[in-house]
Design a protein around this motif. Structure first.
Motif, PDB file in Angstrom:
ATOM      1  N   ILE A   1      38.977  27.272  27.160  1.00  0.00           N
ATOM      2  CA  ILE A   1      39.268  27.639  28.544  1.00  0.00           C
ATOM      3  C   ILE A   1      38.470  28.877  28.947  1.00  0.00           C
ATOM      4  O   ILE A   1      37.970  28.979  30.077  1.00  0.00           O
ATOM      5  CB  ILE A   1      40.779  27.867  28.721  1.00  0.00           C
ATOM      6  N   GLY A   2      38.334  29.822  28.020  1.00  0.00           N
ATOM      7  CA  GLY A   2      37.562  31.021  28.324  1.00  0.00           C
ATOM      8  C   GLY A   2      36.114  30.720  28.627  1.00  0.00           C
ATOM      9  O   GLY A   2      35.519  31.296  29.546  1.00  0.00           O
ATOM     10  N   VAL A   3      35.530  29.805  27.871  1.00  0.00           N
ATOM     11  CA  VAL A   3      34.131  29.453  28.117  1.00  0.00           C
ATOM     12  C   VAL A   3      33.981  28.818  29.493  1.00  0.00           C
ATOM     13  O   VAL A   3      33.075  29.178  30.263  1.00  0.00           O
ATOM     14  CB  VAL A   3      33.602  28.511  27.024  1.00  0.00           C
ATOM     15  N   THR A   4      34.868  27.884  29.834  1.00  0.00           N
ATOM     16  CA  THR A   4      34.706  27.197  31.123  1.00  0.00           C
ATOM     17  C   THR A   4      35.002  28.122  32.293  1.00  0.00           C
ATOM     18  O   THR A   4      34.438  27.968  33.380  1.00  0.00           O
ATOM     19  CB  THR A   4      35.598  25.946  31.196  1.00  0.00           C
ATOM     20  N   GLU A   5      35.869  29.119  32.094  1.00  0.00           N
ATOM     21  CA  GLU A   5      36.164  30.051  33.180  1.00  0.00           C
ATOM     22  C   GLU A   5      35.019  31.026  33.410  1.00  0.00           C
ATOM     23  O   GLU A   5      34.625  31.279  34.552  1.00  0.00           O
ATOM     24  CB  GLU A   5      37.446  30.835  32.873  1.00  0.00           C
ATOM     25  N   PHE A   6      34.465  31.566  32.319  1.00  0.00           N
ATOM     26  CA  PHE A   6      33.496  32.645  32.450  1.00  0.00           C
ATOM     27  C   PHE A   6      32.037  32.193  32.460  1.00  0.00           C
ATOM     28  O   PHE A   6      31.167  32.935  32.927  1.00  0.00           O
ATOM     29  CB  PHE A   6      33.681  33.652  31.313  1.00  0.00           C
ATOM     30  N   ALA A   7      31.742  30.990  31.941  1.00  0.00           N
ATOM     31  CA  ALA A   7      30.345  30.557  31.845  1.00  0.00           C
ATOM     32  C   ALA A   7      29.610  30.574  33.192  1.00  0.00           C
ATOM     33  O   ALA A   7      28.450  31.002  33.251  1.00  0.00           O
ATOM     34  CB  ALA A   7      30.261  29.173  31.214  1.00  0.00           C
TER      35      ALA A   7
ATOM     36  N   ALA B   1      43.132  42.659  37.345  1.00  0.00           N
ATOM     37  CA  ALA B   1      42.136  41.596  37.240  1.00  0.00           C
ATOM     38  C   ALA B   1      41.064  41.717  38.320  1.00  0.00           C
ATOM     39  O   ALA B   1      39.884  41.446  38.065  1.00  0.00           O
ATOM     40  CB  ALA B   1      42.817  40.235  37.330  1.00  0.00           C
ATOM     41  N   SER B   2      41.457  42.105  39.521  1.00  0.00           N
ATOM     42  CA  SER B   2      40.460  42.237  40.594  1.00  0.00           C
ATOM     43  C   SER B   2      39.439  43.317  40.254  1.00  0.00           C
ATOM     44  O   SER B   2      38.259  43.196  40.596  1.00  0.00           O
ATOM     45  CB  SER B   2      41.144  42.542  41.928  1.00  0.00           C
ATOM     46  N   ALA B   3      39.880  44.371  39.565  1.00  0.00           N
ATOM     47  CA  ALA B   3      38.946  45.416  39.146  1.00  0.00           C
ATOM     48  C   ALA B   3      37.896  44.859  38.203  1.00  0.00           C
ATOM     49  O   ALA B   3      36.708  45.201  38.292  1.00  0.00           O
ATOM     50  CB  ALA B   3      39.710  46.556  38.475  1.00  0.00           C
ATOM     51  N   MET B   4      38.316  43.997  37.295  1.00  0.00           N
ATOM     52  CA  MET B   4      37.388  43.420  36.320  1.00  0.00           C
ATOM     53  C   MET B   4      36.406  42.461  36.995  1.00  0.00           C
ATOM     54  O   MET B   4      35.188  42.545  36.805  1.00  0.00           O
ATOM     55  CB  MET B   4      38.176  42.685  35.242  1.00  0.00           C
ATOM     56  N   PHE B   5      36.921  41.553  37.833  1.00  0.00           N
ATOM     57  CA  PHE B   5      36.090  40.460  38.329  1.00  0.00           C
ATOM     58  C   PHE B   5      35.266  40.825  39.560  1.00  0.00           C
ATOM     59  O   PHE B   5      34.342  40.087  39.914  1.00  0.00           O
ATOM     60  CB  PHE B   5      36.954  39.227  38.607  1.00  0.00           C
ATOM     61  N   THR B   6      35.575  41.917  40.211  1.00  0.00           N
ATOM     62  CA  THR B   6      34.695  42.376  41.294  1.00  0.00           C
ATOM     63  C   THR B   6      33.279  42.561  40.775  1.00  0.00           C
ATOM     64  O   THR B   6      32.301  42.227  41.449  1.00  0.00           O
ATOM     65  CB  THR B   6      35.224  43.695  41.880  1.00  0.00           C
ATOM     66  N   VAL B   7      33.170  43.065  39.554  1.00  0.00           N
ATOM     67  CA  VAL B   7      31.861  43.335  38.969  1.00  0.00           C
ATOM     68  C   VAL B   7      31.402  42.200  38.059  1.00  0.00           C
ATOM     69  O   VAL B   7      30.249  41.758  38.121  1.00  0.00           O
ATOM     70  CB  VAL B   7      31.887  44.667  38.175  1.00  0.00           C
ATOM     71  N   PHE B   8      32.292  41.695  37.212  1.00  0.00           N
ATOM     72  CA  PHE B   8      31.874  40.715  36.205  1.00  0.00           C
ATOM     73  C   PHE B   8      31.376  39.416  36.825  1.00  0.00           C
ATOM     74  O   PHE B   8      30.485  38.759  36.279  1.00  0.00           O
ATOM     75  CB  PHE B   8      33.040  40.430  35.252  1.00  0.00           C
ATOM     76  N   THR B   9      31.919  39.036  37.965  1.00  0.00           N
ATOM     77  CA  THR B   9      31.456  37.816  38.629  1.00  0.00           C
ATOM     78  C   THR B   9      29.957  37.852  38.886  1.00  0.00           C
ATOM     79  O   THR B   9      29.275  36.829  38.801  1.00  0.00           O
ATOM     80  CB  THR B   9      32.207  37.622  39.962  1.00  0.00           C
ATOM     81  N   TYR B  10      29.435  39.033  39.174  1.00  0.00           N
ATOM     82  CA  TYR B  10      28.033  39.167  39.574  1.00  0.00           C
ATOM     83  C   TYR B  10      27.210  39.920  38.533  1.00  0.00           C
ATOM     84  O   TYR B  10      26.165  40.499  38.858  1.00  0.00           O
ATOM     85  CB  TYR B  10      27.962  39.863  40.940  1.00  0.00           C
ATOM     86  N   ILE B  11      27.647  39.881  37.280  1.00  0.00           N
ATOM     87  CA  ILE B  11      26.966  40.664  36.255  1.00  0.00           C
ATOM     88  C   ILE B  11      25.530  40.207  36.027  1.00  0.00           C
ATOM     89  O   ILE B  11      24.634  41.016  35.812  1.00  0.00           O
ATOM     90  CB  ILE B  11      27.769  40.643  34.925  1.00  0.00           C
ATOM     91  N   ALA B  12      25.292  38.880  36.096  1.00  0.00           N
ATOM     92  CA  ALA B  12      23.920  38.394  35.877  1.00  0.00           C
ATOM     93  C   ALA B  12      22.958  38.889  36.959  1.00  0.00           C
ATOM     94  O   ALA B  12      21.909  39.481  36.644  1.00  0.00           O
ATOM     95  CB  ALA B  12      23.904  36.871  35.770  1.00  0.00           C
TER      96      ALA B  12
ATOM     97  N   GLY C   1      38.583  39.626  43.407  1.00  0.00           N
ATOM     98  CA  GLY C   1      37.429  40.372  42.934  1.00  0.00           C
ATOM     99  C   GLY C   1      36.115  39.696  43.289  1.00  0.00           C
ATOM    100  O   GLY C   1      35.166  40.348  43.728  1.00  0.00           O
ATOM    101  N   ALA C   2      36.062  38.350  43.096  1.00  0.00           N
ATOM    102  CA  ALA C   2      34.839  37.610  43.419  1.00  0.00           C
ATOM    103  C   ALA C   2      34.511  37.713  44.912  1.00  0.00           C
ATOM    104  O   ALA C   2      33.355  37.900  45.300  1.00  0.00           O
ATOM    105  CB  ALA C   2      34.981  36.151  42.997  1.00  0.00           C
ATOM    106  N   VAL C   3      35.545  37.592  45.749  1.00  0.00           N
ATOM    107  CA  VAL C   3      35.342  37.694  47.194  1.00  0.00           C
ATOM    108  C   VAL C   3      34.929  39.111  47.582  1.00  0.00           C
ATOM    109  O   VAL C   3      34.020  39.315  48.401  1.00  0.00           O
ATOM    110  CB  VAL C   3      36.617  37.274  47.943  1.00  0.00           C
ATOM    111  N   LEU C   4      35.590  40.102  46.992  1.00  0.00           N
ATOM    112  CA  LEU C   4      35.263  41.495  47.303  1.00  0.00           C
ATOM    113  C   LEU C   4      33.828  41.822  46.910  1.00  0.00           C
ATOM    114  O   LEU C   4      33.070  42.412  47.700  1.00  0.00           O
ATOM    115  CB  LEU C   4      36.238  42.423  46.576  1.00  0.00           C
TER     116      LEU C   4
END
Length: 386
Positions: free
Chosen positions: A17-23, A214-225, A341-344
């Motif tokens: 599940i982690g791979v499919t969520e974060f990949a 969680a929003s703190a984490m994914f605001t940045v991690f979503t766009y890390i690449a 986070g992703a939207v922000l």
């Protein structure tokens, strides 16, 4: 914690599940380029998954309350496998978006029910550690699965990644069926009473804290690449290496979070949220520089996942009368934070504020989580004793 085969089986499911969520976070530029959409539009694939988890967690948990736990967990992994197969054969953005929604339906219930099963496999004073052991599969996914998926997506195309993840689903189904003991479902209970349990102040406070963290984490991690490619001038190899480093940080943070949460849940949360604020503020400044960025990405990973075991235990304890539902809803809350986070982050990028501002937005989200927690504690709303 000694080797526990049922916990290992749960961790394998969490890994898939982690791979499919974060990949997709490492594949955003590849997916966007192939499907002819913008980076923020491709980021909606992550938002859609998170929304599906948020909605599916309570619905699936309530409607399957009488299903034996092992049978349910295997069935949830079957849904996971189907969703990734649909993603692998997607011919356009709309179909891929729908596949992500299908895949997301298993997520909340799997982690919610799995957390309760894991906690029941060990003595009471090791429950947070058992939950952390299951979530270790999620963190290992970021160390091995996500970087490998990013590399494979760049070399073989993003669809190959989803074919491989579907294969992981089959392995997880077999592991759960062969090693997990037959755990009976609960008595069924009163669905309305369980829902009312979620309306209690301490439960709502714990769920709100999960959303903010969680929003703190994914605001940045979503766009890390794209952050690393645009700001640091990174190659795909460097991006992959940073995902590995981040995953190592997550793994260490998950272990530390479980260990210290067995001593004090709220103290662990306060320290890690404060650390998250500091690290993200520094990352906003250090983005153009490879070495400082690498150090901060590792520390960011530690802080990001040290909050997960205490958050899960906080909710499970606050809603002791409905632990399966509360645990699943907490996973939904985590993914609501993912979506926010992703939207922000996408709004910051779309508004032309630049990638450093994305890290500042993440720091602000972490600071709001810390402030909310301190406010609740001051008013005597702590869900668990410190």
């Amino acid at each position: 914690m000694t080797l526990n085969l049922p916990l290992l089986a749960l961790a394998i499911g969490a890994f898939g599940i982690g791979v499919t969520e974060f990949a997709p976070m490492g594949l955003l530029p590849v997916i966007a380029g192939d499907l002819g959409v913008s980076i923020p539009t491709a980021g909606m694939l992550i938002t859609a998954y998170a929304v599906g988890v948020m909605l599916g967690a309570p619905l699936v948990t309530l409607t399957t309350a009488r299903v034996p736990r092992r049978t349910l967990l295997v069935a949830l992994m079957a849904v996971f496998t189907l969703g990734n197969l649909l993603a692998a054969v997607s011919t356009g953005y709309g179909m891929l978006l729908a596949a992500r929604l299908v895949t997301s339906l298993n997520h909340g219930a799997f982690f919610g029910v799995g957390s309760v099963v894991a906690a029941g496999l060990v003595p009471a004073d090791r429950r947070a550690g058992a939950v952390a052991a299951m979530f270790m599969g999620l963190t290992v996914a970021t160390v091995l699965g996500v970087p490998l998926a990013t590399w494979a997506g760049d070399q073989l195309g993003w669809r190959a990644t989803f074919w491989a993840i579907a294969g992981l689903g089959v392995v997880a189904m077999a592991a759960l069926r062969l090693t997990l003991p037959a755990v009976a479902a609960g008595a069924g209970g009163d669905m309305l009473a369980e829902l009312r349990m979620l309306g209690r102040g301490p439960v709502l406070a714990a769920l709100t804290l999960t959303v903010l963290g969680a929003s703190a984490m994914f605001t940045v991690f979503t766009y890390i690449a794209p952050i690393l490619q645009e700001q640091t001038g990174a190659s795909i190899g460097f991006v992959t290496a940073m995902l590995v480093l981040y995953g190592v940080g997550l793994t260490l943070g998950n272990w530390l979070g479980g260990r210290f949460a067995d001593r004090s849940v709220d103290r662990t949360l306060a320290v890690t949220l404060a650390a998250l604020v500091v690290v993200l503020l520094l990352f906003a400044v250090a983005m153009p520089f490879a070495l400082p960025s690498a150090v901060l990405i590792f520390l960011w990973g530690v802080a990001s996942f040290a909050i997960v075991p205490p958050l899960q235990m906080r909710v499970m304890t606050a809603a002791a009368g409905a632990p399966n539902l509360a645990s699943a809803v907490n996973i939904g809350a985590f993914n609501l934070g993912n979506a926010i986070g992703a939207v922000l982050g996408g709004a910051v990028i779309g508004g032309g504020l630049g990638y450093p501002a994305v890290a500042l937005a993440g720091a602000a989200a972490a600071a709001s989580g810390l402030g909310f927690m301190l406010l609740v504690a001051r008013r005597g709303g702590t869900a668990m004793p410190a």
